[in-house]
Scaffold this motif. Structure first.
Motif, short mmCIF file in Angstrom:
data_model
loop_
_atom_site.label_atom_id
_atom_site.label_comp_id
_atom_site.label_asym_id
_atom_site.label_seq_id
_atom_site.Cartn_x
_atom_site.Cartn_y
_atom_site.Cartn_z
N ILE A 37 4.64 4.62 2.01
CA ILE A 37 4.54 3.16 2.10
C ILE A 37 4.14 2.73 3.51
O ILE A 37 4.66 3.23 4.50
CB ILE A 37 5.88 2.50 1.72
N ASN A 38 3.22 1.78 3.56
CA ASN A 38 2.84 1.16 4.83
C ASN A 38 3.82 0.01 5.08
O ASN A 38 3.57 -1.13 4.68
CB ASN A 38 1.40 0.66 4.77
N THR A 45 0.84 -1.19 0.00
CA THR A 45 0.00 0.00 0.00
C THR A 45 0.88 1.24 0.00
O THR A 45 1.73 1.42 0.87
CB THR A 45 -0.92 0.03 1.23
N VAL A 46 0.69 2.09 -1.01
CA VAL A 46 1.44 3.34 -1.14
C VAL A 46 0.41 4.46 -1.10
O VAL A 46 -0.35 4.65 -2.05
CB VAL A 46 2.24 3.39 -2.45
N GLY A 47 0.37 5.18 0.01
CA GLY A 47 -0.71 6.16 0.20
C GLY A 47 -2.02 5.41 0.33
O GLY A 47 -2.17 4.55 1.20
N ASP A 48 -2.96 5.70 -0.54
CA ASP A 48 -4.24 4.99 -0.52
C ASP A 48 -4.39 4.07 -1.73
O ASP A 48 -5.50 3.68 -2.08
CB ASP A 48 -5.41 5.99 -0.46
N GLU A 49 -3.26 3.72 -2.36
CA GLU A 49 -3.29 2.88 -3.55
C GLU A 49 -2.58 1.56 -3.33
O GLU A 49 -1.59 1.48 -2.58
CB GLU A 49 -2.63 3.60 -4.74
N VAL A 50 -3.08 0.52 -3.98
CA VAL A 50 -2.41 -0.78 -3.99
C VAL A 50 -1.43 -0.81 -5.16
O VAL A 50 -1.80 -0.52 -6.30
CB VAL A 50 -3.42 -1.94 -4.11
N LYS A 51 -0.19 -1.13 -4.88
CA LYS A 51 0.85 -1.20 -5.91
C LYS A 51 1.55 -2.55 -5.82
O LYS A 51 1.47 -3.25 -4.82
CB LYS A 51 1.89 -0.09 -5.72
#
Length: 295
Positions: free
Chosen positions: A255-256, A235-241
């Motif tokens: 990054i989480n 998870t990078v911000g509110d996006e799945v990468k």
């Protein structure tokens, strides 16, 4: 087949190999990686490119033997061959796309730990070749685990060595060395951090304190390297990468890391992979062939 031209130990359990791979060397850029497979039964192993020579067609890789495939790779010598050597893969470092004159105005810092020092080298070398200076902090637990000091000294504007136990250079880790540099009056506009996950997490906490935009490489969590297995989901911000196709470099402050490290541990077991498939549903790629997510 790809011929190994050189194989040597850089430090305890850290191996460097030069491999003849002309097509990869012709088009690769700093920050990218390759996928290797030693033989027909070998696993696919993603390794960040540690250096390249376009004229000679040589790619340098640096790795630690951890699993069966990397131990098998470590047994090979100069003159032996590797079955598959695929690349370049992943997105190059953003630095290579920036305006050179603008880069020259920035104070750039690289902080690397352990094997993460190797993929930092081609970025610093590329900047040096284009007239852009950069400072580098190389850290390790102890002196005999430090690598690339001499090579990095030739391309870095300032090189700072540090060890956790104080056996060489500054006593402390990379983030503590950063604190010391700021206490000395230094400041930076951009930072690249590459190393073990836990090291990147805490170094990003330090750079955030100084408001330094920070990029990290998530190569350590990659497995398949093509976006099929989903192992490098983060998870990078509110996006799945996915590190292999969207990266491997990302904004370290978004990054989480806790989620990524927990997921990395879960992915190592069949039960963990099944649970990830259940939790992530349609966003779980599942192409690893082990969890049934591709069915």
């Amino acid at each position: 087949m790809f011929k190994i031209l050189k194989a040597e130990h850089l430090a305890e359990n850290i191996i460097l190999m030069d491999v003849e791979a002309k097509r990869v060397a012709k088009s690769c850029l700093p920050g990218q990686f390759v996928i290797i497979r030693v033989d027909e039964k070998g696993e696919r192993v993603p390794l960040t490119i540690a250096d390249y020579d376009r004229e000679k067609g040589i790619i340098t890789i640096v790795f630690q033997p951890i699993g069966a495939s990397t131990h098998q790779l470590a047994e090979l010598k100069a003159g032996d061959t590797i079955l598959d050597f695929v690349g370049p893969l992943g997105r190059p470092s953003d630095l290579v796309y920036e305006d050179i004159e603008e880069l020259k105005k920035k104070k750039i810092l690289f902080i690397c730990g352990g094997v993460g020092t190797a993929p930092v080298y081609p970025q610093v070398k590329w900047l040096h070749e284009h007239g852009v200076g950069a400072d580098v902090i190389i850290g390790a637990r102890t002196k005999n685990l430090l690598i690339y000091e001499d090579a990095m000294r030739e391309v870095a504007e300032n090189l700072y060595m540090c060890t956790d136990d104080g056996s060489y250079g500054f006593k402390g880790n990379g983030s503590q060395r950063l604190d010391a540099l700021y206490e000395e009056g230094k400041s930076y506009d951009h930072c690249v951090v590459i190393g073990p996950m836990i090291m990147m997490k805490f170094t990003c906490m330090a750079t955030k304190k100084y408001n330094i935009p920070t990029v990290v490489s998530m190569n350590p969590i990659m497995v398949d390297g093509t976006g099929m297995c989903g192992a490098c989901r983060l998870t990078v911000g509110d996006e799945v990468k996915f590190a292999c196709v969207d990266g491997p470099e990302f904004d370290g402050h978004k990054i989480n890391f806790d989620e990524a490290m927990k997921r990395q541990a879960m992915y190592k077991t069949a039960e963990g992979r099944a649970l990830l498939k259940f939790k992530e549903g349609a966003t779980h790629h599942g192409g690893c062939g082990h969890c049934g997510g591709d069915k």
